[in-house]
Scaffold this active site. Sequence first.
Site, PDB file in Angstrom:
ATOM      1  N   HIS A 130      65.905  66.559  38.334  1.00  0.00           N
ATOM      2  CA  HIS A 130      64.665  66.649  39.467  1.00  0.00           C
ATOM      3  C   HIS A 130      65.198  66.615  40.508  1.00  0.00           C
ATOM      4  CE1 HIS A 130      63.633  69.493  35.864  1.00  0.00           C
ATOM      5  NE2 HIS A 130      62.463  69.886  36.017  1.00  0.00           N
ATOM      6  N   GLY A 142      68.363  72.227  39.876  1.00  0.00           N
ATOM      7  CA  GLY A 142      68.173  72.649  38.842  1.00  0.00           C
ATOM      8  C   GLY A 142      67.040  73.343  38.791  1.00  0.00           C
ATOM      9  N   HIS A 143      66.422  72.545  39.329  1.00  0.00           N
ATOM     10  CA  HIS A 143      64.963  72.806  39.622  1.00  0.00           C
ATOM     11  C   HIS A 143      64.835  73.579  41.292  1.00  0.00           C
ATOM     12  CE1 HIS A 143      60.278  74.103  40.036  1.00  0.00           C
ATOM     13  NE2 HIS A 143      60.504  73.111  39.264  1.00  0.00           N
ATOM     14  N   HIS A 172      63.022  80.397  34.205  1.00  0.00           N
ATOM     15  CA  HIS A 172      61.887  79.763  34.406  1.00  0.00           C
ATOM     16  C   HIS A 172      60.803  79.914  35.449  1.00  0.00           C
ATOM     17  CE1 HIS A 172      59.466  75.521  35.885  1.00  0.00           C
ATOM     18  NE2 HIS A 172      59.690  75.766  34.728  1.00  0.00           N
ATOM     19  N   GLU A 218      59.482  78.189  29.473  1.00  0.00           N
ATOM     20  CA  GLU A 218      58.223  78.861  30.717  1.00  0.00           C
ATOM     21  C   GLU A 218      58.453  80.210  31.768  1.00  0.00           C
ATOM     22  OE1 GLU A 218      58.310  75.292  32.275  1.00  0.00           O
ATOM     23  OE2 GLU A 218      56.172  74.234  31.396  1.00  0.00           O
ATOM     24  N   CYS A 256      52.184  68.749  36.680  1.00  0.00           N
ATOM     25  CA  CYS A 256      52.343  69.118  38.072  1.00  0.00           C
ATOM     26  C   CYS A 256      51.552  70.411  38.908  1.00  0.00           C
ATOM     27  CB  CYS A 256      53.749  70.332  38.299  1.00  0.00           C
ATOM     28  SG  CYS A 256      53.594  71.675  36.491  1.00  0.00           S
ATOM     29  N   CYS A 257      50.565  71.257  37.911  1.00  0.00           N
ATOM     30  CA  CYS A 257      49.612  71.889  39.034  1.00  0.00           C
ATOM     31  C   CYS A 257      48.241  71.476  39.085  1.00  0.00           C
ATOM     32  CB  CYS A 257      49.452  73.625  37.259  1.00  0.00           C
ATOM     33  SG  CYS A 257      50.857  74.122  36.232  1.00  0.00           S
TER      34      CYS A 257
END
Length: 641
Positions: free
Chosen positions: A137, A188-189, A265, A317, A413-414
């Site tokens: 990340h 990756g993200h 994801h 997810e 994160c949300c």
Amino acid sequence: MNNSKIRPLHLQDVAINGSFWSRYIEQIREKVLPYQWEVLNDRVEDAKRSHCIKNFEIVAGRWEGTFYGMCFQDSDLYKWLESVAYTLAVHADPELERLADEAIALIGAAQGEDGYINTYYDIKEPDRRWSNLQQGHELYCAGHLIEAAVAYYNATGKRAVLDIAIRFADYIDEVFGLEDGKLDGYPGHQEIELALFRLYETTGEKRYLILAAYFIKQRGKAPNFFDIEDKQPRYKEIFPEITPLARTYSQSHEPPADQRVATGHSVRAVYMYAAMADLAAELNDTALRVAVDALYEDITTRQMYVTGAIGSLAWGERFTGAYDLPNDLIYGETCASVGLMMFCQRMNAMYADAQYADTMELALYNSVLSGTSISGTEFFYVNPLHVEPERVHIRPNFNHIKTVRQKWFDCACCPSNLARTVMGLGMYAYGKTEDALYVNLYCAGSAKDGVRNLEVNTDYPYGGDATLKVDGGKFKLYLRNPQYAPVKSLTINGEAVQLQVENGYIVLEQDWNGQAIEITFDMQPKRLYCTTKVQGNIGSTAIMRGPLVYCMEQVDNGAYLGAIRLDEDAPLTETAPPEGLLPEVVALRAPAYRYEQAEDALYSEQRPKLVPSDLTLIPYFLWANRGENEMRVYIPTTTEK
């Protein structure tokens, strides 16, 4: 830059008010952002530990200790900073600005001489920088820093954090690429791609556009970079649960331009699709355009819930496949719906087609706003459509479901993603081209672009009327004709207008000098039926009124909601909200039936009887504000009298 696409208005030029949105905006500014700052500093009793600020202080030499949290913990601070930036763009707040400047100074103190910033690697793995791109990340966190920096600079004109972000972006540009001596990897993200594009738009520096395009176009090429990376000596696994998942999990199974089915994801996916749409429009890239067209169509016609939620499986997810949309085991992450809004905004900008704004609105009012409580300080990460608390508490496969909103999360994160979306709402609500203004979301307030000016008065989404006062000379005005609340009538200065509709927009062109446009929307409650390919919803209906999906809760209708059957022919009538909800909420009532059993036995030869009952429905995004209780969106129906 591509001058033909729709561009958002500057946040400073948009004011959003009215009873619905003012409460959220004021609550985030006055309560949520200060609360989140306290959480990031670990000063909220009973909340999950963050340690985010402490991690930065350790790297900056201001505090001694060890790293704590997820490897992407830095992004919590960056998204908080972005939310503050959007807040300051529309409302002066010296205390928030002071906190933000304090945070920026800390980030700057933690930045390395080469421009690198990442507290996880600086503290915990200093010798493993860029050694685990698929799980580490680093580029994801860098992207959120860049987005925050662009937002803060645009809001305040202060360059400190923008200069920090530019130094980091320049360093990343030195590290990654296909040239000799560079690393030919990608994140990756996905997130850096979106951020670099925004940095390019802000600075005009084309290197950032080229780097964003590199990260998209290099992804998934053979041989797969991640297959090589995880065999290197410096590679160290961070998330063992991710390792067994296929490359589809990170959308690196094939080049993005070749992808046609949303997979893996869900947050990673829609962040990447948003960046692909940005690049398709800016570079006139036909291959990327064809891909995002297919991916949007796949999501919205085969893999999206009626609430606009996406991601049907907790393990990873992620998306699973066409028509696999379980209501109780759904993941439906709040961040994924935020990402869907971002993707839709960019598709709308590229095509000037209202269908994308319709999907954006659906996600916003349902699966984004459901992520926060009425008080604003409790949050959902997962947004299910069917909850039975007793089952959730005893079955391990429901471990991801929370029956009440949480104060914070280990992976947080949300909450910050939701805050930055609401505070940046003006960028979603309006758009502009050289000769036109676009209204995508009907929010009370005002918007201007030079001499062009709109004043909007409406209590949408509860009310069905809107009045727009328009000034600014001759230009085209594009008013979205909402899919779920279509325009019934439109007048200009009291005179009916023959509607000209183009790609879902009502197009009005004249010399504007203060005319009043009055719009009436169709807010009649509607029954929506799912395709029979989603077998769990056969024989059931979801209820919508305007853009709002409704649900039934145990607190209003009694236990065992599965025993209720909605009369197929019964009218749905508007009513005052039940106690515990805000007074402006429009609830619905309908005649219904409930199965009752004569014998209290596990099994019986006696068929349960249908007895008359009344059904109360509330907007789905407001569920779980009155304590833990059962909830369902889809309601089985009957024609039995």
